[in-house]
Design a protein around this motif. Structure first.
Motif, PDB file in Angstrom:
ATOM      1  N   ALA A  18      -6.745  27.943 -24.524  1.00 39.94           N
ATOM      2  CA  ALA A  18      -8.019  28.458 -24.008  1.00 39.94           C
ATOM      3  C   ALA A  18      -8.764  29.249 -25.077  1.00 39.94           C
ATOM      4  O   ALA A  18      -9.988  29.133 -25.218  1.00 39.94           O
ATOM      5  N   ALA A  19      -8.031  30.049 -25.853  1.00 34.95           N
ATOM      6  CA  ALA A  19      -8.659  30.834 -26.923  1.00 34.95           C
ATOM      7  C   ALA A  19      -9.228  29.925 -28.005  1.00 34.95           C
ATOM      8  O   ALA A  19     -10.329  30.166 -28.517  1.00 34.95           O
ATOM      9  N   GLN A  20      -8.492  28.877 -28.348  1.00 35.75           N
ATOM     10  CA  GLN A  20      -8.984  27.925 -29.345  1.00 35.75           C
ATOM     11  C   GLN A  20     -10.292  27.292 -28.887  1.00 35.75           C
ATOM     12  O   GLN A  20     -11.245  27.163 -29.677  1.00 35.75           O
ATOM     13  N   TYR A  21     -10.354  26.923 -27.615  1.00 33.49           N
ATOM     14  CA  TYR A  21     -11.577  26.306 -27.101  1.00 33.49           C
ATOM     15  C   TYR A  21     -12.736  27.308 -27.087  1.00 33.49           C
ATOM     16  O   TYR A  21     -13.865  26.977 -27.478  1.00 33.49           O
ATOM     17  N   ALA A  22     -12.466  28.517 -26.653  1.00 30.60           N
ATOM     18  CA  ALA A  22     -13.521  29.537 -26.580  1.00 30.60           C
ATOM     19  C   ALA A  22     -14.105  29.829 -27.961  1.00 30.60           C
ATOM     20  O   ALA A  22     -15.320  30.035 -28.100  1.00 30.60           O
ATOM     21  N   LEU A  23     -13.256  29.815 -28.987  1.00 33.80           N
ATOM     22  CA  LEU A  23     -13.705  30.174 -30.332  1.00 33.80           C
ATOM     23  C   LEU A  23     -14.302  28.999 -31.093  1.00 33.80           C
ATOM     24  O   LEU A  23     -15.224  29.181 -31.899  1.00 33.80           O
ATOM     25  N   THR A  24     -13.781  27.793 -30.875  1.00 32.46           N
ATOM     26  CA  THR A  24     -14.170  26.658 -31.718  1.00 32.46           C
ATOM     27  C   THR A  24     -14.684  25.441 -30.961  1.00 32.46           C
ATOM     28  O   THR A  24     -15.169  24.494 -31.576  1.00 32.46           O
ATOM     29  N   GLN A  25     -14.565  25.449 -29.622  1.00 30.25           N
ATOM     30  CA  GLN A  25     -14.869  24.279 -28.792  1.00 30.25           C
ATOM     31  C   GLN A  25     -14.106  23.046 -29.286  1.00 30.25           C
ATOM     32  O   GLN A  25     -14.610  21.927 -29.289  1.00 30.25           O
ATOM     33  N   ARG A  26     -12.865  23.281 -29.647  1.00 31.01           N
ATOM     34  CA  ARG A  26     -11.967  22.201 -30.051  1.00 31.01           C
ATOM     35  C   ARG A  26     -10.616  22.382 -29.370  1.00 31.01           C
ATOM     36  O   ARG A  26     -10.405  23.334 -28.636  1.00 31.01           O
ATOM     37  N   GLY A  27      -9.723  21.420 -29.623  1.00 29.64           N
ATOM     38  CA  GLY A  27      -8.382  21.520 -29.078  1.00 29.64           C
ATOM     39  C   GLY A  27      -8.218  20.742 -27.786  1.00 29.64           C
ATOM     40  O   GLY A  27      -9.110  19.989 -27.365  1.00 29.64           O
ATOM     41  N   PRO A  28      -7.071  20.904 -27.113  1.00 35.29           N
ATOM     42  CA  PRO A  28      -6.768  20.114 -25.920  1.00 35.29           C
ATOM     43  C   PRO A  28      -7.778  20.235 -24.783  1.00 35.29           C
ATOM     44  O   PRO A  28      -7.866  19.332 -23.944  1.00 35.29           O
ATOM     45  N   MET A  29      -8.553  21.320 -24.737  1.00 35.58           N
ATOM     46  CA  MET A  29      -9.527  21.441 -23.650  1.00 35.58           C
ATOM     47  C   MET A  29     -10.733  20.518 -23.841  1.00 35.58           C
ATOM     48  O   MET A  29     -11.545  20.359 -22.939  1.00 35.58           O
ATOM     49  N   THR A  30     -10.827  19.886 -25.014  1.00 38.84           N
ATOM     50  CA  THR A  30     -11.875  18.876 -25.228  1.00 38.84           C
ATOM     51  C   THR A  30     -11.348  17.467 -24.965  1.00 38.84           C
ATOM     52  O   THR A  30     -12.032  16.484 -25.259  1.00 38.84           O
ATOM     53  N   MET A  31     -10.156  17.370 -24.395  1.00 40.53           N
ATOM     54  CA  MET A  31      -9.520  16.064 -24.235  1.00 40.53           C
ATOM     55  C   MET A  31     -10.142  15.255 -23.104  1.00 40.53           C
ATOM     56  O   MET A  31     -10.257  15.720 -21.973  1.00 40.53           O
ATOM     57  N   ALA A  32     -10.532  14.035 -23.419  1.00 38.94           N
ATOM     58  CA  ALA A  32     -10.969  13.092 -22.400  1.00 38.94           C
ATOM     59  C   ALA A  32      -9.749  12.566 -21.649  1.00 38.94           C
ATOM     60  O   ALA A  32      -8.609  12.882 -21.982  1.00 38.94           O
ATOM     61  N   ALA A  33      -9.994  11.743 -20.641  1.00 40.61           N
ATOM     62  CA  ALA A  33      -8.885  11.211 -19.850  1.00 40.61           C
ATOM     63  C   ALA A  33      -7.946  10.359 -20.688  1.00 40.61           C
ATOM     64  O   ALA A  33      -6.781  10.188 -20.330  1.00 40.61           O
ATOM     65  N   SER A  34      -8.432   9.818 -21.798  1.00 37.01           N
ATOM     66  CA  SER A  34      -7.609   9.026 -22.712  1.00 37.01           C
ATOM     67  C   SER A  34      -8.161   9.189 -24.121  1.00 37.01           C
ATOM     68  O   SER A  34      -9.352   9.450 -24.301  1.00 37.01           O
ATOM     69  N   LEU A  35      -7.302   9.005 -25.114  1.00 40.38           N
ATOM     70  CA  LEU A  35      -7.735   9.070 -26.513  1.00 40.38           C
ATOM     71  C   LEU A  35      -7.796   7.684 -27.138  1.00 40.38           C
ATOM     72  O   LEU A  35      -8.779   7.314 -27.768  1.00 40.38           O
ATOM     73  N   GLY A  36      -6.718   6.909 -27.003  1.00 43.03           N
ATOM     74  CA  GLY A  36      -6.676   5.581 -27.592  1.00 43.03           C
ATOM     75  C   GLY A  36      -7.027   4.500 -26.587  1.00 43.03           C
ATOM     76  O   GLY A  36      -6.883   4.688 -25.376  1.00 43.03           O
ATOM     77  N   THR A  37      -7.486   3.358 -27.102  1.00 48.79           N
ATOM     78  CA  THR A  37      -7.819   2.252 -26.213  1.00 48.79           C
ATOM     79  C   THR A  37      -7.548   0.923 -26.904  1.00 48.79           C
ATOM     80  O   THR A  37      -7.352   0.861 -28.124  1.00 48.79           O
ATOM     81  N   GLY A  38      -7.527  -0.103 -26.113  1.00 48.73           N
ATOM     82  CA  GLY A  38      -7.403  -1.461 -26.629  1.00 48.73           C
ATOM     83  C   GLY A  38      -7.993  -2.429 -25.632  1.00 48.73           C
ATOM     84  O   GLY A  38      -7.749  -2.311 -24.427  1.00 48.73           O
ATOM     85  N   PHE A  39      -8.795  -3.341 -26.121  1.00 43.80           N
ATOM     86  CA  PHE A  39      -9.337  -4.433 -25.307  1.00 43.80           C
ATOM     87  C   PHE A  39      -8.708  -5.711 -25.858  1.00 43.80           C
ATOM     88  O   PHE A  39      -9.071  -6.168 -26.947  1.00 43.80           O
ATOM     89  N   LEU A  40      -7.749  -6.260 -25.124  1.00 43.38           N
ATOM     90  CA  LEU A  40      -6.888  -7.311 -25.658  1.00 43.38           C
ATOM     91  C   LEU A  40      -6.847  -8.525 -24.736  1.00 43.38           C
ATOM     92  O   LEU A  40      -7.232  -8.455 -23.573  1.00 43.38           O
ATOM     93  N   LYS A  41      -6.371  -9.627 -25.286  1.00 45.77           N
ATOM     94  CA  LYS A  41      -6.211 -10.866 -24.536  1.00 45.77           C
ATOM     95  C   LYS A  41      -4.737 -11.072 -24.197  1.00 45.77           C
ATOM     96  O   LYS A  41      -3.868 -10.879 -25.044  1.00 45.77           O
ATOM     97  N   THR A  42      -4.471 -11.492 -22.969  1.00 40.06           N
ATOM     98  CA  THR A  42      -3.099 -11.834 -22.600  1.00 40.06           C
ATOM     99  C   THR A  42      -2.767 -13.279 -22.947  1.00 40.06           C
ATOM    100  O   THR A  42      -1.599 -13.659 -22.935  1.00 40.06           O
ATOM    101  N   GLU A  43      -3.780 -14.089 -23.238  1.00 40.08           N
ATOM    102  CA  GLU A  43      -3.582 -15.496 -23.623  1.00 40.08           C
ATOM    103  C   GLU A  43      -4.519 -15.803 -24.795  1.00 40.08           C
ATOM    104  O   GLU A  43      -5.685 -15.393 -24.793  1.00 40.08           O
ATOM    105  N   ASP A  44      -4.032 -16.542 -25.773  1.00 39.97           N
ATOM    106  CA  ASP A  44      -4.836 -16.847 -26.963  1.00 39.97           C
ATOM    107  C   ASP A  44      -6.080 -17.672 -26.635  1.00 39.97           C
ATOM    108  O   ASP A  44      -7.090 -17.573 -27.337  1.00 39.97           O
ATOM    109  N   HIS A  45      -6.005 -18.482 -25.577  1.00 37.00           N
ATOM    110  CA  HIS A  45      -7.128 -19.373 -25.291  1.00 37.00           C
ATOM    111  C   HIS A  45      -8.302 -18.657 -24.616  1.00 37.00           C
ATOM    112  O   HIS A  45      -9.380 -19.246 -24.462  1.00 37.00           O
ATOM    113  N   LEU A  46      -8.136 -17.405 -24.216  1.00 36.31           N
ATOM    114  CA  LEU A  46      -9.214 -16.687 -23.528  1.00 36.31           C
ATOM    115  C   LEU A  46     -10.375 -16.416 -24.483  1.00 36.31           C
ATOM    116  O   LEU A  46     -10.169 -16.116 -25.658  1.00 36.31           O
TER     117      LEU A  46
END
Length: 533
Positions: free
Chosen positions: A321-349
């Motif tokens: 909480a202190a990190q966020y209050a001072l810098t607006q950074r850290g875990p309190m800026t975390m979105a619901a997810s950080l990494g993503t992937g848009f992938l195909k389950t079959e090569d022919h798609l």
């Protein structure tokens, strides 16, 4: 209480629409929101969705009916009930979808909704703070979109492992090509959430021709001789008629908009008659074509530090909480997810058919809080489910939530795709440099073998949950189940339109907030164009 335009619902689309309709200064606009002002501080802190989802002060707290496709379970369906709507309580993830989604809408008879048609509205809405190698991003719009201010090694290693497993890295899934792995882009400005209310209403608050009314629950649309002439709303416990000289626009979302329409006498005559509602316009498609993204949530224990252990006691939480209050950074800026992937389950798609949400935390449910051990979640969903459900009124009272029948995993394709998505998640977890950092697969766990498709599907049925993307219940089109035409006008009713995610004839391939805002932007041009013409 008389205006040129009355917009019902101050959510993702409604805020954009109210801003644009009032921008020219020629028309008076009322924006009615059933919930309160967005004064809860947790709305504006990115990680605040942990506090606002499930909170009756900000969430409609819908619950589905027992659904056979998920082992007869009823599950929560959070939707925003506050200025900004679901954009005030969502996970901040900005995803446009695939250009083929919109070209598909146009091929279904929705003229003017191809990718070429909607791209200018995505760009007009957006203030993208990152690189724009494709030239497809917006730079001057009200909606701030930026890369995450938070990184976690486990997410970086997942992206590296996915690339090592044969999937390409993509620095901008909202650019020329969606396919690949990388990091989510967020509706955030600095370290604060950029909801649709923050983006569109805050700059417009000084306009004398825009009236925003909170705690205003619309009961029904007022109809006279086949025309919408206003709405009846309960404003701070008092019923009032709010008149519209030109048009009423429903932007109450995929549950709210069809419910209001049905209570107004617009819907399937048999269903309306069952609740003693006089039929004003027979439209069998109202409340049908309900589509959502269902997420399966494989969880892996890890040697690495994750949010689970970083927030395990009050002293660590105070430091965050202190990190966020001072810098607006850290875990309190975390979105619901950080990494993503848009992938195909079959090569022919032709295009990706699954999406990952990689989260440096894990929980059996948000209400129970994070696990006591260090772990990450590799949530996976099918982008274009074939299964469609429906809504049903439970009474003629707006306060009684409709029955929600999602009809998850009702087709062979949907079942097959979710199983393959889980297998992809497990395969990436077995790839270096991630594999050596995983101590155990927590879920599905070793009792479900990799090649046990039946067991994998059963695990998904017992544990999968919504990722909060209901759409389609007032679908746009030309077929007998269409509710609105390509200009978003309700078929058979003059002076009434719908502008929100409910008009999607098919769900988009990704998160739905950005497309909903685009719909609000485009709706404003349709409405103003008709007014001028």
């Amino acid at each position: 209480m008389e205006f040129d335009y009355v917009v019902v619902g101050a959510g993702s689309a409604g805020c954009a629409l109210a801003n644009r309709l009032s921008e020219c200064g020629r028309y008076t606009v009322a924006l009615l929101e059933a919930g309160p002002k967005d004064s809860n501080p947790w709305i504006h802190i990115p990680v605040g969705y942990f506090r606002t989802m499930g909170n009756p002060g900000t969430d409609w707290r819908y619950v589905t009916q027992p659904d056979p496709g998920i082992s007869g379970r009823s599950i929560p369906w959070p939707r925003g009930r506050v200025l900004g709507g679901s954009s005030s309580i969502n996970g901040l993830l900005y995803v446009r979808g695939q250009k083929e989604d919109y070209d598909g809408w146009a091929q279904l008879g929705c003229s003017g909704w191809s990718w070429e048609d909607v791209l200018p509205y995505f760009k007009r809405a957006e203030n993208w703070e990152g690189e724009d190698a494709s030239g497809l991003r917006g730079k001057d719009g009200p909606l701030s979109v930026q890369n995450s201010r938070l990184t976690r090694e486990v997410v970086d290693l997942w992206v590296d492992a996915a690339e090592a497993a044969g999937y390409k890295r993509n620095p901008d899934y909202n650019g020329e090509d969606q396919e690949g792995v990388g990091y989510f882009q967020l509706t955030m400005k600095g370290g604060r959430r950029c909801s649709s209310a923050a983006a569109y209403l805050a700059p417009a608050r000084g306009r004398s021709n825009l009236t925003v009314v909170t705690d205003a629950q619309t009961q029904k649309v007022l109809l006279s001789d086949g025309r919408a002439v206003g709405v009846q709303a309960r404003v701070k416990d008092k019923l009032q008629d709010v008149r519209a000289r030109r048009e009423v626009v429903l932007s109450a979302g995929a549950i709210g908009s069809p419910q209001i329409m049905m209570l107004s006498g617009i819907g399937d005559p048999d269903e309306l008659a069952a609740h003693g509602i006089e039929v004003k316009a027979a439209l069998k498609g109202v409340g049908k074509n309900l589509q959502d993204h269902l997420q399966a949530r494989p969880v892996f224990k890890t040697k690495l530090s994750t949010i689970n252990v970083e927030t395990s006691n009050i002293f660590k939480q105070a430091a965050i909480a202190a990190q966020y209050a001072l810098t607006q950074r850290g875990p309190m800026t975390m979105a619901a997810s950080l990494g993503t992937g848009f992938l195909k389950t079959e090569d022919h798609l032709a295009t990706p058919d699954i999406q990952f949400h990689i989260q440096p935390f894990s929980a059996d449910s948000p209400a129970e809080g994070a696990h006591k051990f260090s772990a990450f979640t590799a949530s996976v969903l099918q982008l274009r489910p074939e299964s469609a459900g429906h809504l049903e009124l439970t009474s003629a009272n707006i306060d009684d939530h409709p029955e929600i029948h999602p009809n998850y995993l009702a087709t062979d394709t949907d079942c097959r795709t979710i199983v393959k998505g889980i297998q992809v998640a497990r395969r990436i977890a077995e790839t270096e440099p991630l594999k050596s950092q995983i101590t155990e697969e927590y879920a599905p766990g070793r009792e479900v073998a990799f090649d046990d498709e039946e067991g994998t599907l059963e695990w998904a049925r017992q544990t999968a949950v919504t990722i909060y993307h209901p759409t389609g219940t007032c679908k746009m089109g030309t077929d007998p189940m269409a509710v609105v035409d390509a200009r978003l006008r309700v078929i058979g009713v003059k002076g009434l339109r719908v502008a929100d995610a409910s008009i999607m004839p098919r769900i988009v391939s990704g998160n739905t907030n950005a497309p909903a805002i685009m719909i609000g932007e485009k709706a404003s041009d349709l409405i103003l164009g008709d007014a001028a013409g």
